[in-house]
Motif scaffolding. Sequence first.
Motif, PDB file in Angstrom:
ATOM      1  N   HIS A  23       0.839  -1.204   0.000  1.00  0.00           N
ATOM      2  CA  HIS A  23       0.000   0.000   0.000  1.00  0.00           C
ATOM      3  C   HIS A  23       0.877   1.259   0.000  1.00  0.00           C
ATOM      4  CE1 HIS A  23      -3.264   2.749   0.864  1.00  0.00           C
ATOM      5  NE2 HIS A  23      -2.550   3.208   1.873  1.00  0.00           N
ATOM      6  N   VAL A  24       1.890   1.290   0.846  1.00  0.00           N
ATOM      7  CA  VAL A  24       2.804   2.435   0.894  1.00  0.00           C
ATOM      8  C   VAL A  24       3.493   2.597  -0.464  1.00  0.00           C
ATOM      9  CG1 VAL A  24       4.967   3.290   1.914  1.00  0.00           C
ATOM     10  CG2 VAL A  24       3.167   2.365   3.395  1.00  0.00           C
ATOM     11  N   ARG A  30       1.783   6.606  -6.873  1.00  0.00           N
ATOM     12  CA  ARG A  30       0.776   7.508  -7.434  1.00  0.00           C
ATOM     13  C   ARG A  30       1.235   8.966  -7.372  1.00  0.00           C
ATOM     14  NH1 ARG A  30      -2.693   3.677  -5.260  1.00  0.00           N
ATOM     15  NH2 ARG A  30      -2.974   4.765  -3.287  1.00  0.00           N
ATOM     16  N   ARG A  31       1.951   9.318  -6.323  1.00  0.00           N
ATOM     17  CA  ARG A  31       2.449  10.691  -6.198  1.00  0.00           C
ATOM     18  C   ARG A  31       3.459  11.019  -7.304  1.00  0.00           C
ATOM     19  NH1 ARG A  31       2.557  13.650  -1.838  1.00  0.00           N
ATOM     20  NH2 ARG A  31       4.823  13.806  -1.672  1.00  0.00           N
ATOM     21  N   TYR A  32       4.139   9.990  -7.818  1.00  0.00           N
ATOM     22  CA  TYR A  32       5.111  10.174  -8.893  1.00  0.00           C
ATOM     23  C   TYR A  32       4.532   9.765 -10.248  1.00  0.00           C
ATOM     24  CZ  TYR A  32       8.490  11.023  -5.244  1.00  0.00           C
ATOM     25  OH  TYR A  32       9.146  11.559  -4.173  1.00  0.00           O
ATOM     26  N   THR A  35       3.304   3.317 -11.756  1.00  0.00           N
ATOM     27  CA  THR A  35       2.672   2.131 -11.187  1.00  0.00           C
ATOM     28  C   THR A  35       3.655   1.433 -10.252  1.00  0.00           C
ATOM     29  OG1 THR A  35       3.458   0.635 -12.924  1.00  0.00           O
ATOM     30  CG2 THR A  35       1.356   1.802 -13.333  1.00  0.00           C
ATOM     31  N   PRO A  36       3.169   0.535  -9.393  1.00  0.00           N
ATOM     32  CA  PRO A  36       4.096  -0.221  -8.539  1.00  0.00           C
ATOM     33  C   PRO A  36       5.136  -0.993  -9.359  1.00  0.00           C
ATOM     34  CG  PRO A  36       1.872  -0.436  -7.692  1.00  0.00           C
ATOM     35  CD  PRO A  36       1.770   0.282  -9.021  1.00  0.00           C
ATOM     36  N   GLN A  37       4.735  -1.534 -10.507  1.00  0.00           N
ATOM     37  CA  GLN A  37       5.674  -2.274 -11.344  1.00  0.00           C
ATOM     38  C   GLN A  37       6.740  -1.349 -11.927  1.00  0.00           C
ATOM     39  OE1 GLN A  37       2.275  -2.398 -11.721  1.00  0.00           O
ATOM     40  NE2 GLN A  37       1.974  -4.370 -10.733  1.00  0.00           N
ATOM     41  N   GLN A  38       6.324  -0.156 -12.343  1.00  0.00           N
ATOM     42  CA  GLN A  38       7.292   0.813 -12.853  1.00  0.00           C
ATOM     43  C   GLN A  38       8.249   1.248 -11.741  1.00  0.00           C
ATOM     44  OE1 GLN A  38       4.624   3.763 -14.415  1.00  0.00           O
ATOM     45  NE2 GLN A  38       4.488   2.776 -16.424  1.00  0.00           N
ATOM     46  N   ALA A  39       7.712   1.448 -10.550  1.00  0.00           N
ATOM     47  CA  ALA A  39       8.554   1.832  -9.404  1.00  0.00           C
ATOM     48  C   ALA A  39       9.569   0.737  -9.103  1.00  0.00           C
ATOM     49  CB  ALA A  39       7.678   2.100  -8.182  1.00  0.00           C
ATOM     50  N   GLN A  40       9.119  -0.503  -9.138  1.00  0.00           N
ATOM     51  CA  GLN A  40      10.025  -1.611  -8.864  1.00  0.00           C
ATOM     52  C   GLN A  40      11.132  -1.660  -9.922  1.00  0.00           C
ATOM     53  OE1 GLN A  40       8.174  -5.487  -8.731  1.00  0.00           O
ATOM     54  NE2 GLN A  40       9.710  -6.236  -7.304  1.00  0.00           N
ATOM     55  N   LEU A  41      10.775  -1.471 -11.177  1.00  0.00           N
ATOM     56  CA  LEU A  41      11.772  -1.451 -12.250  1.00  0.00           C
ATOM     57  C   LEU A  41      12.786  -0.339 -12.018  1.00  0.00           C
ATOM     58  CD1 LEU A  41      12.752  -2.437 -15.086  1.00  0.00           C
ATOM     59  CD2 LEU A  41      11.203  -0.723 -16.042  1.00  0.00           C
TER      60      LEU A  41
END
Length: 152
Positions: A23-24, A30-32, A35-41
């Motif tokens: 969730h965090v 979302r603030r950036y 997506t979570p997948q893009q953030a992980q990449l």
Amino acid sequence: MTETPPGRRLAESLVRLTHLVEHVFAETGRRYDITPQQAQLLCVLHHTQLGMTELSRSLHLEKSSLTGLVNRVERRGLAVRRRDSHDRRECRVALTEQGSRIAVDFHEEVSGRLEELVGDLAPEESGQLTSVIARVLAGAETEPGREGRPDS
């Protein structure tokens, strides 16, 4: 009523903790506008360039899914594909300057929010929790079929 065995309580607590961390991660993403997948990449690529095969293993994605993910971050100007200098058939994925900035900012914000969540722990509790988590992660990395787990 049957009492839940301690191992099951621990597993349930870990699942709930996973949901909280996810969730965090998602809320910060979302603030950036990622997506979570893009953030992980972005986090995986933060200090390195990786080939598509390495990324596929690290992110546990099929090559077609990874290709779509890389296409999307590349269109946004967050990453680029570069030919491997040793093997021209391969390409490596690297972050752009903008992608690196977002990766750093995202990581800092997620880390800060998670630190707030455990801020009430005494230093010795925090140390114990860190040690236990490190042992669990080390054990998971040595299990067959679990190589290349992402760090973030």
